[in-house]
Design an enzyme around this catalytic site. Structure first.
Site, PDB file in Angstrom:
ATOM      1  N   LYS A  29       0.861  -1.193   0.000  1.00 41.71           N
ATOM      2  CA  LYS A  29       0.000   0.000   0.000  1.00 41.71           C
ATOM      3  C   LYS A  29       0.890   1.233   0.000  1.00 41.71           C
ATOM      4  O   LYS A  29       1.862   1.307   0.762  1.00 41.71           O
ATOM      5  CB  LYS A  29      -0.864  -0.031   1.257  1.00 41.71           C
ATOM      6  CG  LYS A  29      -1.675   1.225   1.494  1.00 41.71           C
ATOM      7  CD  LYS A  29      -2.600   1.037   2.676  1.00 41.71           C
ATOM      8  CE  LYS A  29      -3.306   2.314   3.042  1.00 41.71           C
ATOM      9  NZ  LYS A  29      -4.308   2.116   4.084  1.00 41.71           N
TER      10      LYS A  29
HETATM   11  C1  5RP Z   1      -2.631   4.177   8.674  1.00 42.31           C
HETATM   12  C2  5RP Z   1      -3.230   3.340   7.636  1.00 42.31           C
HETATM   13  C3  5RP Z   1      -4.614   3.608   7.369  1.00 42.31           C
HETATM   14  O1  5RP Z   1      -5.373   2.467   7.394  1.00 42.31           O
HETATM   15  C4  5RP Z   1      -4.810   4.157   6.006  1.00 42.31           C
HETATM   16  O2  5RP Z   1      -3.633   4.567   5.366  1.00 42.31           O
HETATM   17  C5  5RP Z   1      -5.625   5.298   6.060  1.00 42.31           C
HETATM   18  O3  5RP Z   1      -6.326   5.390   4.914  1.00 42.31           O
HETATM   19  P1  5RP Z   1      -6.650   6.823   4.407  1.00 42.31           P
HETATM   20  O4  5RP Z   1      -5.332   7.523   4.247  1.00 42.31           O
HETATM   21  O5  5RP Z   1      -7.319   6.577   3.096  1.00 42.31           O
HETATM   22  O6  5RP Z   1      -7.548   7.477   5.411  1.00 42.31           O
HETATM   23  O7  5RP Z   1      -2.635   2.507   7.039  1.00 42.31           O
HETATM   24  O8  5RP Z   1      -1.345   4.500   8.342  1.00 42.31           O
END
Ligand code: 5RP
Length: 306
Positions: A203
């Site tokens: 991710k």
């Molecule tokens: C925290 C995470 C979160 O689950 C995720 O990145 C948050 O998602 P978004 O940025 O879309 O609110 O991994 O670091």
């Protein structure tokens, strides 16, 4: 008792039909074991090869985030429209019905709160609990360039080793410290390190310049985080650009659950991810669904996800 009667002529061996060996649909995953593939196949839709992962694990370091104060009220209605739910084991056990058919990506690292140095995370659950909870992936934060870079990388490799033992994929989340530049060069470095060291999914954040080089250089599927809340059309444009430039889906949180109409927004994101819908058309869908939602008695949109 046909077998015992020896009526072999009645059996169908199809000796003239060779057994086919199918490749696995997901980027870089064909050589994995069956259990890993099966779980990845729950996260990613095999028709589109992509996923809409709804991230609401933010509480693991920042407590009751805006939009997540009552996950039972704000997130459960969105679950039918997600392929995968990304959350902590505490929320899974306390709020999510065990009857859910959604793939679960469990938050497996943690430690520091927003009041401390965030990169100082440890693994925060045993592999046995992931097995017990029947999760489809385990998520771990990796802080390339951060103060505790090596520790976070070793957290990830330990999770990969444990997960491989039980057929559970690891989702490496590349966390970018405030002091670091969020550009394609950094994202290529961070995502590639995660994949080289065994992550099954990575991710990362979308970057406007050169994101296609990030997906190209990463041998496993990349999903993008949404990041800070932005206007709905902008978030849909970001998702669209990421998908068109090789991302295998989104792992989006605030841009969905902090939207004016989260149910409409997740369906619009879904259209972009699974049906290559343009941001403008997806935004039209968002507006249509938002107005339908306002019109329903309980405030719940009634469309069923594709
Ligand atoms: C925290 C995470 C979160 O689950 C995720 O990145 C948050 O998602 P978004 O940025 O879309 O609110 O991994 O670091």
């Amino acid at each position: 008792m046909a077998d015992l009667d020896g009526i072999k002529e009645a059996k169908q061996f199809y000796t003239d039909v060779p057994q086919t060996t199918q490749g696995f649909f997901l980027k870089g995953s064909n050589n994995l074991d069956w259990g890993l593939k099966n779980r990845l196949g729950r996260i990613f839709n095999s028709d589109s090869g992509r996923t809409v992962m709804l991230a609401f694990d933010h509480g693991y370091f920042q407590g009751p985030t805006t939009g997540l104060e009552r996950i039972d009220l704000s997130i459960l209605p969105l679950a039918p429209f997600a392929d995968t739910l990304m959350l902590t084991r505490g929320i899974l056990r306390s709020i999510i019905p065990a009857s859910t058919s959604k793939a679960i990506a469990i938050r497996a690292s943690g430690g520091p709160s927003i009041l401390k140095e965030l990169s100082n995370e440890q693994l925060a659950m045993d592999i046995e609990d992931s097995v017990r909870l029947n999760v489809s992936a385990m998520a771990v934060q990796v802080f390339i360039g951060g103060e505790y870079e090596s520790q976070s990388v070793i957290n990830m490799t330990r999770l990969v080793d444990q997960g491989t033992r039980y057929g559970i994929p690891t989702l490496a989340v590349t966390a970018v410290g405030r002091e670091l530049v969020r550009d394609a060069k950094y994202m290529r470095l961070a995502t590639r390190i995660c994949a080289e060291l065994g992550a099954h999914i990575v991710k990362t954040y979308y970057v406007d310049e050169g994101f296609e080089t990030v997906t190209s250089a990463c041998p496993v599927p990349i999903v993008i985080a949404g990041g800070k809340k932005r206007p709905e059309l902008d978030a849909l444009k970001m998702a669209y650009n990421a998908i068109q430039q090789g991302a295998s889906g989104v792992d989006m949180g605030r841009n969905i659950f902090q939207s004016q109409s989260p149910e409409a927004m997740i369906q619009a994101v879904r259209a972009v991810v699974h049906h290559n819908e343009t941001p403008e058309k997806a935004y039209d869908l968002y507006n249509t669904l938002m107005h339908e939602t306002v019109g329903t008695q309980n405030g719940s949109a009634e469309r069923v996800p594709a």
